[in-house]
Scaffold this active site. Structure first.
Site, PDB file in Angstrom:
ATOM      1  N   LYS A  66       0.811  -1.233   0.000  1.00  0.00           N
ATOM      2  CA  LYS A  66       0.000   0.000   0.000  1.00  0.00           C
ATOM      3  C   LYS A  66       0.843   1.281   0.000  1.00  0.00           C
ATOM      4  O   LYS A  66       0.383   2.313  -0.489  1.00  0.00           O
ATOM      5  CB  LYS A  66      -0.973  -0.003   1.193  1.00  0.00           C
ATOM      6  CG  LYS A  66      -2.110  -0.987   0.989  1.00  0.00           C
ATOM      7  CD  LYS A  66      -3.079  -1.014   2.140  1.00  0.00           C
ATOM      8  CE  LYS A  66      -4.170  -2.043   1.854  1.00  0.00           C
ATOM      9  NZ  LYS A  66      -5.110  -2.193   2.945  1.00  0.00           N
ATOM     10  N   ASP A 102      -9.759   2.805   1.819  1.00  0.00           N
ATOM     11  CA  ASP A 102      -9.771   2.024   3.068  1.00  0.00           C
ATOM     12  C   ASP A 102     -10.423   2.778   4.227  1.00  0.00           C
ATOM     13  O   ASP A 102     -11.251   2.229   4.954  1.00  0.00           O
ATOM     14  CB  ASP A 102      -8.334   1.694   3.504  1.00  0.00           C
ATOM     15  CG  ASP A 102      -7.803   0.439   2.851  1.00  0.00           C
ATOM     16  OD1 ASP A 102      -8.613  -0.379   2.388  1.00  0.00           O
ATOM     17  OD2 ASP A 102      -6.568   0.284   2.812  1.00  0.00           O
TER      18      ASP A 102
HETATM   19  P1  ATR Z   1      -0.383  -2.879   5.974  1.00  0.00           P
HETATM   20  O1  ATR Z   1      -0.052  -2.114   4.740  1.00  0.00           O
HETATM   21  O2  ATR Z   1      -1.366  -3.944   5.710  1.00  0.00           O
HETATM   22  O3  ATR Z   1      -0.801  -2.039   7.131  1.00  0.00           O
HETATM   23  P2  ATR Z   1       2.304  -3.059   6.992  1.00  0.00           P
HETATM   24  O4  ATR Z   1       2.550  -1.665   6.526  1.00  0.00           O
HETATM   25  O5  ATR Z   1       3.330  -4.111   6.748  1.00  0.00           O
HETATM   26  O6  ATR Z   1       0.966  -3.658   6.351  1.00  0.00           O
HETATM   27  O7  ATR Z   1       1.960  -2.969   8.573  1.00  0.00           O
HETATM   28  C1  ATR Z   1       1.729  -4.113   9.334  1.00  0.00           C
HETATM   29  C2  ATR Z   1       1.391  -3.714  10.788  1.00  0.00           C
HETATM   30  O8  ATR Z   1       1.171  -4.915  11.534  1.00  0.00           O
HETATM   31  C3  ATR Z   1       2.503  -2.972  11.509  1.00  0.00           C
HETATM   32  O9  ATR Z   1       1.938  -2.116  12.489  1.00  0.00           O
HETATM   33  C4  ATR Z   1       3.265  -4.130  12.173  1.00  0.00           C
HETATM   34  O10 ATR Z   1       4.041  -3.777  13.291  1.00  0.00           O
HETATM   35  P3  ATR Z   1       5.568  -3.273  13.067  1.00  0.00           P
HETATM   36  O11 ATR Z   1       5.480  -1.834  12.638  1.00  0.00           O
HETATM   37  O12 ATR Z   1       6.189  -3.452  14.405  1.00  0.00           O
HETATM   38  O13 ATR Z   1       6.151  -4.169  12.008  1.00  0.00           O
HETATM   39  C5  ATR Z   1       2.107  -4.979  12.614  1.00  0.00           C
HETATM   40  N1  ATR Z   1       2.462  -6.377  12.862  1.00  0.00           N
HETATM   41  C6  ATR Z   1       2.709  -7.322  11.940  1.00  0.00           C
HETATM   42  N2  ATR Z   1       2.998  -8.497  12.547  1.00  0.00           N
HETATM   43  C7  ATR Z   1       2.924  -8.279  13.896  1.00  0.00           C
HETATM   44  C8  ATR Z   1       3.092  -9.085  15.069  1.00  0.00           C
HETATM   45  N3  ATR Z   1       3.394 -10.378  14.987  1.00  0.00           N
HETATM   46  N4  ATR Z   1       2.917  -8.508  16.290  1.00  0.00           N
HETATM   47  C9  ATR Z   1       2.582  -7.205  16.390  1.00  0.00           C
HETATM   48  N5  ATR Z   1       2.412  -6.382  15.323  1.00  0.00           N
HETATM   49  C10 ATR Z   1       2.568  -6.911  14.103  1.00  0.00           C
END
Ligand code: ATR
Length: 289
Positions: A66, A102
């Site tokens: 995104k 979104d």
């Molecule tokens: P999207 O575009 O779908 O929002 P993204 O930009 O990759 O995808 O963001 C994913 C979000 O999920 C982030 O807030 C990520 O936390 P980090 O910034 O610390 O990476 C969070 N996230 C993904 N896996 C996680 C996990 N196992 N525990 C906690 N937060 C998680």
């Protein structure tokens, strides 16, 4: 010639966008097709070039592109620039323009399905990625009074806060590490929204969701709405815990349908049948289960 639409992401196993959009296309009897494009990160640039050559009419963008997609577009709608993420791309005379549906989809679903109006409310937003940006921006637009951003990586929460503060300087905001949520005065929080992929089918290994399990939901007021933008499974682990704690819940299927309907209108100029799309989503999710 048939107009081609689709979704770009990786992985796409959880997605039900194909049956959702195809149900609208069949219902309207228009000459379109909606396909799934599971693209590896190193191939994103090439994929966009190919899409342009093939004159693809438009596409959705999902995890994890995104934000990354923005560098590959010819122009970006002002609101999507403000949000800092794009989930919809439209082909306008051979030029790709990015949009974000979104946030508006989320607010519409929140109001219609949970009967929740964010105006003057305090919100706890979990996550700081692309989806979080759209949801946070739209909650602030809708008049949310205080926004707390909790994320596993504190730096990203700080950066999101800084970005939002330039658009909504009058709103009180706080960024904190997800492990520190228990320090908040939980009774004041009217809405908790998970914008991370935690809880999504096949996405996160069981051991890594511990931060969520640590949040004691019984400390929220009984009127607090617990909302999850993850829609597969329909009842996520977070929503299950919220129900057990006697709290109100709001799932992600409504946001999926409303953001999809808005994208569909951008591509075709036609108002799609939201009820038909919603039924298709529920059927596809039950079949995937
Ligand atoms: P999207 O575009 O779908 O929002 P993204 O930009 O990759 O995808 O963001 C994913 C979000 O999920 C982030 O807030 C990520 O936390 P980090 O910034 O610390 O990476 C969070 N996230 C993904 N896996 C996680 C996990 N196992 N525990 C906690 N937060 C998680």
């Amino acid at each position: 010639m048939t107009n081609i639409l689709g979704i770009v992401g990786h992985p796409l196993d959880h997605s039900v966008s194909v049956p959702m959009h195809m149900s609208a296309i069949f219902h309207l009897g228009i000459d379109y097709v909606y396909l799934s494009f599971d693209i590896l990160p190193e191939n994103l640039s090439y994929a966009v070039t190919r899409f342009k050559k093939e004159n693809i009419k438009g596409f959705n963008v999902t995890i994890p592109y995104k934000e990354a997609i923005m560098a590959h577009l010819d122009s970006i709608d002002e609101r999507a620039v403000s949000i800092g993420a794009v989930n919809t791309v439209n082909n306008q005379n051979g030029q790709f323009k990015g949009y974000n549906t979104d946030g508006t989809g989320y607010i519409k679903s929140l109001k219609e399905q949970a009967g929740f109006d964010p105006s003057a409310k305090q919100v706890l937003l979990i996550g700081a990625g692309g989806a979080a940006k759209a949801v946070a921006f739209s909650l602030l637009e809708a008049g949310c009074r205080k926004l707390i951003i909790a994320n596993r990586t504190l730096k990203r929460a700080d950066e999101l806060l800084e970005h939002l503060d330039t658009y909504f300087p009058e709103v009180s905001m706080q960024a904190l590490h997800i492990e520190r949520v228990h320090e908040l005065h939980m009774k004041d929080i009217a809405l908790v929204v998970n914008t991370t992929s935690v809880g999504m089918k096949n996405d996160v290994p069981a051991g890594s969701i511990s931060h969520f399990n640590d949040i004691d939901l019984t400390r929220f007021s009984k009127d607090t709405v617990i909302s999850d933008i993850v829609y597969n499974p329909i009842e996520t682990p977070l929503l299950k815990m919220a129900k057990q704690a006697g709290l109100k819940t709001h799932g992600g299927t409504g946001m999926l349908v409303y953001q999809g309907a808005e994208s569909f209108k951008i591509w075709t100029g036609i108002e799609p049948p939201v009820d038909i799309m919603s039924q298709a989503v529920l059927k596809a999710l039950q079949e995937k289960h």
